[in-house]
Scaffold this active site. Structure first.
Site, PDB file in Angstrom:
ATOM      1  N   PHE A  33       0.818  -1.214   0.000  1.00 45.96           N
ATOM      2  CA  PHE A  33       0.000   0.000   0.000  1.00 45.96           C
ATOM      3  C   PHE A  33       0.844   1.253   0.000  1.00 45.96           C
ATOM      4  O   PHE A  33       2.060   1.213   0.168  1.00 45.96           O
ATOM      5  CB  PHE A  33      -0.972  -0.012   1.184  1.00 45.96           C
ATOM      6  N   SER A  56       7.551  -2.208  -4.023  1.00 43.43           N
ATOM      7  CA  SER A  56       6.998  -3.042  -2.945  1.00 43.43           C
ATOM      8  C   SER A  56       6.322  -4.269  -3.535  1.00 43.43           C
ATOM      9  O   SER A  56       6.513  -5.397  -3.058  1.00 43.43           O
ATOM     10  CB  SER A  56       5.979  -2.257  -2.118  1.00 43.43           C
ATOM     11  N   ILE A 150       9.800  -2.569   1.923  1.00 41.56           N
ATOM     12  CA  ILE A 150       8.521  -2.978   1.320  1.00 41.56           C
ATOM     13  C   ILE A 150       7.407  -2.429   2.206  1.00 41.56           C
ATOM     14  O   ILE A 150       7.347  -2.726   3.396  1.00 41.56           O
ATOM     15  CB  ILE A 150       8.422  -4.519   1.245  1.00 41.56           C
ATOM     16  N   LYS A 151       6.546  -1.616   1.615  1.00 39.13           N
ATOM     17  CA  LYS A 151       5.415  -1.080   2.390  1.00 39.13           C
ATOM     18  C   LYS A 151       4.273  -2.083   2.255  1.00 39.13           C
ATOM     19  O   LYS A 151       3.391  -1.947   1.411  1.00 39.13           O
ATOM     20  CB  LYS A 151       5.042   0.315   1.868  1.00 39.13           C
ATOM     21  N   SER A 152       4.342  -3.111   3.075  1.00 41.58           N
ATOM     22  CA  SER A 152       3.389  -4.214   2.936  1.00 41.58           C
ATOM     23  C   SER A 152       2.186  -4.006   3.852  1.00 41.58           C
ATOM     24  O   SER A 152       2.223  -3.183   4.763  1.00 41.58           O
ATOM     25  CB  SER A 152       4.062  -5.541   3.267  1.00 41.58           C
TER      26      SER A 152
END
Ligand code: PMP
Length: 286
Positions: A33, A56, A150-152
């Protein structure tokens, strides 16, 4: 009219904006996101957000079903339909609907969701008087477990730290990395100032490469304020003159107390004020 949420090409009223319980985003936090600001009707740092989103996605081996241009168009349509000039966008790509098993290859197609809404992360007086934070006992996810770059959709690591902050009666928690160096806060990057030198943890210390962080580093360059990215320890913050947090939702917020210790004279400092003002000018002027 109810707030409109964009899901895979269709607008839904907020209360009807729903996804399947079989979406691996829900079942496993399997997705990525972005949190993005819109100022004066313009998506701030759109290209940087799209680049990070696609990095990401690549990091979790997810191929988005839409191009960057299509996602940008979806965001612009969502802003327009909701008549926003200034807002916050939450953009998500979930793995999509699958089976009750981890295998993402069994998910039919990733879902793209665009939510545009208002956001107030911290009360306005904290921007004036400064914020107190504590150090969390949980460390930031080790880069070899899941890279913080990583913007998980898997934020439990940060949520556990946030709960510690809330339990301690403060809004944010500082997170250290596996080596004990300062990484970042639960939803913001962190900076400190000592003897006029602005300093922030390096990417190699296991942080999300914040887009606001990048803008602040660039503003330092333009304002001829020396700024370095390096490994920092909690002690560096305890003896700092100033400290502040950055994030798309938070913008720039002064920190005046860490673990009960006053930072500098316990009030927001001049470099923080200067950068905060420059930031607000920059986002409006482009
Ligand atoms: N670190 C974390 C863990 C975050 O979730 C965020 C975004 N909320 C940030 C830093 C700040 O990043 P940005 O400036 O891109 O919003």
């Amino acid at each position: 009219m109810a707030l409109q949420v964009w899901i895979d090409g269709t607008f839904y009223d907020k209360e009807h904006a729903k996804i399947s319980v079989y979406d691996h985003g829900l079942l496993y936090g399997d997705g990525v996101f972005e949190g993005i600001r819109v100022y004066n009707g313009r998506i701030f740092e759109c290209d940087a957000h799209m680049r990070r989103l696609f990095d990401s996605a690549r990091g979790i081996r997810l191929t988005p079903s839409l191009s960057k241009e299509q996602i940008k168009a979806a965001m612009e349509e969502t802003i327009r339909v909701n008549h926003f000039r200034d807002c916050y966008i939450r953009l998500l790509i979930t793995r999509g609907i699958g089976c009750l098993g981890l295998n993402p290859n069994k998910c039919a197609q990733p879902s793209v969701i665009v939510i545009a809404d208002t956001i107030e992360l911290y009360p306005p007086e904290m921007y004036e008087r400064g914020m107190s934070i504590i150090t969390a006992s949980v460390i930031r996810t080790h880069p070899n477990a899941l890279s913080p770059r990583i913007k998980s959709m898997n934020y439990l690591n940060n949520i556990l730290a946030k709960i510690e902050a809330v339990d301690a009666g403060v809004p944010e928690a500082l997170m250290l990395n596996g080596e004990g160096n300062v990484a970042e806060c639960t939803g913001d990057n962190i900076f400190m100032v000592r003897d006029g030198l602005v300093q922030t943890p390096a990417t190699s210390d296991g942080i999300l490469e914040g887009i606001t962080r990048k803008v602040i580093i660039e503003l330092c360059r333009r304002l001829a304020i020396p700024c370095v990215e390096r490994s920092l320890q909690r002690h560096d913050f305890y003896v700092a003159d100033e400290c502040f947090l950055t994030g798309s939702a938070a913008e720039v917020v002064p920190v005046t107390r860490i673990d009960g210790r006053a930072i500098g004279n316990g009030h927001p400092g001049p470099v923080t004020r200067k950068l905060s003002e420059a930031f607000h000018r920059h986002v409006r002027e482009g």
